[in-house]
Design an enzyme around this catalytic site. Structure first.
Site, mmCIF file in Angstrom:
data_model
loop_
_atom_site.group_PDB
_atom_site.id
_atom_site.type_symbol
_atom_site.label_atom_id
_atom_site.label_comp_id
_atom_site.label_asym_id
_atom_site.label_seq_id
_atom_site.Cartn_x
_atom_site.Cartn_y
_atom_site.Cartn_z
ATOM 1 N N THR A 31 -13.209 7.175 -0.406
ATOM 2 C CA THR A 31 -13.081 7.289 1.053
ATOM 3 C C THR A 31 -14.334 6.794 1.766
ATOM 4 O O THR A 31 -14.249 6.308 2.899
ATOM 5 C CB THR A 31 -12.784 8.735 1.471
ATOM 6 O OG1 THR A 31 -13.797 9.594 0.941
ATOM 7 C CG2 THR A 31 -11.410 9.180 0.973
ATOM 8 N N ASN A 165 -4.185 7.431 -4.288
ATOM 9 C CA ASN A 165 -5.287 7.175 -5.240
ATOM 10 C C ASN A 165 -5.231 8.143 -6.411
ATOM 11 O O ASN A 165 -6.114 8.984 -6.596
ATOM 12 C CB ASN A 165 -6.629 7.256 -4.516
ATOM 13 C CG ASN A 165 -7.643 6.278 -5.099
ATOM 14 O OD1 ASN A 165 -7.402 5.655 -6.132
ATOM 15 N ND2 ASN A 165 -8.774 6.144 -4.442
ATOM 16 N N LYS A 225 0.192 -1.577 -2.188
ATOM 17 C CA LYS A 225 -0.672 -2.584 -2.794
ATOM 18 C C LYS A 225 -0.236 -2.821 -4.235
ATOM 19 O O LYS A 225 0.070 -1.877 -4.951
ATOM 20 C CB LYS A 225 -2.131 -2.111 -2.747
ATOM 21 C CG LYS A 225 -2.691 -1.966 -1.330
ATOM 22 C CD LYS A 225 -3.943 -1.097 -1.298
ATOM 23 C CE LYS A 225 -3.575 0.355 -1.558
ATOM 24 N NZ LYS A 225 -4.731 1.282 -1.452
ATOM 25 N N ASP A 258 -9.972 0.059 -1.878
ATOM 26 C CA ASP A 258 -10.687 0.700 -0.772
ATOM 27 C C ASP A 258 -11.077 -0.316 0.291
ATOM 28 O O ASP A 258 -10.969 -0.051 1.491
ATOM 29 C CB ASP A 258 -11.953 1.393 -1.286
ATOM 30 C CG ASP A 258 -11.671 2.399 -2.376
ATOM 31 O OD1 ASP A 258 -10.555 2.964 -2.392
ATOM 32 O OD2 ASP A 258 -12.560 2.622 -3.219
#
Length: 310
Positions: A31, A165, A225, A258
């Site tokens: 993050t 994640n 993704k 990220d």
């Protein structure tokens, strides 16, 4: 609407390969990486803040100074007496990475232990970003506190963004992982999963299955993704595919997702065009995987060139 981006999670000490058997020290975490790339790509009138907890040791002081000098706000970060940051080391083989972690006593595990401070941070932001790792490192009660706050933010019309994640080693069981990640998605407006994680740990046999599952949980918009196979967007039910940017040589895939998330959100917040934001983010991520380490300095990201072609 305030122009404040809040990212919630754990920043760690990073040891990455420096050649000749040497290691390079840095600071990173999923993050925080996203906050870094959001800051690099957002206009100056946006503020980016990081919400975590640090210890009172010299390494925590150094990390706090690094976050601050990176242009990311630190005013809401808690300091906890006697605690330290977590640490991880990147192991690389043919550009693919694996990790070794030392984080059991990380101060960030207590980031949601002060509900009033957490609420103050969330209420002051227009965009709230968190991840499955954020939830995984917290005690159960604190994870519930965080979920309650992001649900309030979603109900208030804020953009709540969640990247599942998925890291099974951080969870006490698969059942807890599945339940909590599903609650994270249910509490969010935009979910940004990686398909390989979803296939491996939720059994999805297609990107469409991932989209359907997260939409059924209440996500409004979804970005799936899929590494070198591109990105599939589903915004308000309209599906679009954006190919990945070609990379001449993959050096280090650390922070690929990220950096995509941070760049995507920065462009999407400015223009509201999800496919254009994905094309922009694909270019940024391609630059990132061409360099060592999680955080690539702005000068190496080619942001002006990426902006002209998106």
């Amino acid at each position: 609407m305030s122009r404040r981006f809040l990212s919630i999670g754990e920043c760690m000490v990073e040891l990455s390969q420096a050649g000749d058997g040497l290691l390079r020290k840095g600071f990173a975490g999923d993050t925080f990486n996203t906050a870094w790339y959001a800051r690099a790509c957002l206009a100056a009138d946006w503020s980016v803040d990081y919400f975590t907890a640090l210890g009172d040791d010299a390494m925590s002081d150094e990390m706090l100074a690094f976050i601050d000098t990176s242009g990311i706000g630190t005013s809401l970060i808690r300091r906890i007496r006697g605690r330290t940051p977590g640490l991880y080391m990147i192991n690389l083989k043919n550009g693919e990475r694996s990790f070794s972690y030392w984080r059991d006593s990380s101060a960030a595990r207590s980031l949601a232990a002060d509900p009033d401070r957490l609420r103050e941070a969330v209420e002051s932001a227009a965009v709230i970003y968190f991840s499955g790792i954020t939830l995984a490192i917290l005690p159960h009660e604190d994870a519930e506190t965080l979920l309650a706050e992001v649900r309030r933010a979603k109900a208030a019309g804020k953009l709540v963004v969640f990247d599942p994640n998925i890291r099974p080693r951080l969870w006490s069981s698969y059942d807890v992982m599945h339940t909590t990640i599903s609650e994270g998605a249910r509490s969010s407006v935009l979910v940004m999963p990686s398909f390989d994680d979803e296939a491996a740990h939720f059994g999805d046999d297609s990107i469409e299955a991932t989209i359907h599952r997260y939409r059924a949980l209440g996500a409004v918009d979804i970005v799936v993704k899929n590494g070198a196979d591109g990105v599939t967007l589903n915004f308000a039910g309209e599906q679009t595919f954006v190919p990945a940017e070609k990379v001449k040589k993959v050096v280090d895939t650390t922070s690929a997702g990220d950096s995509f998330n941070g760049a995507f959100l920065a462009r999407y917040l400015e223009a509201g065009d999800a496919p254009a934001a994905a094309r922009f983010a694909a270019k940024v991520a391609a630059r990132v995987v061409s360099e060592h380490g999680a955080l690539v300095v702005r000068e190496k990201l080619g942001l002006e060139a990426a902006s002209r072609t998106c």
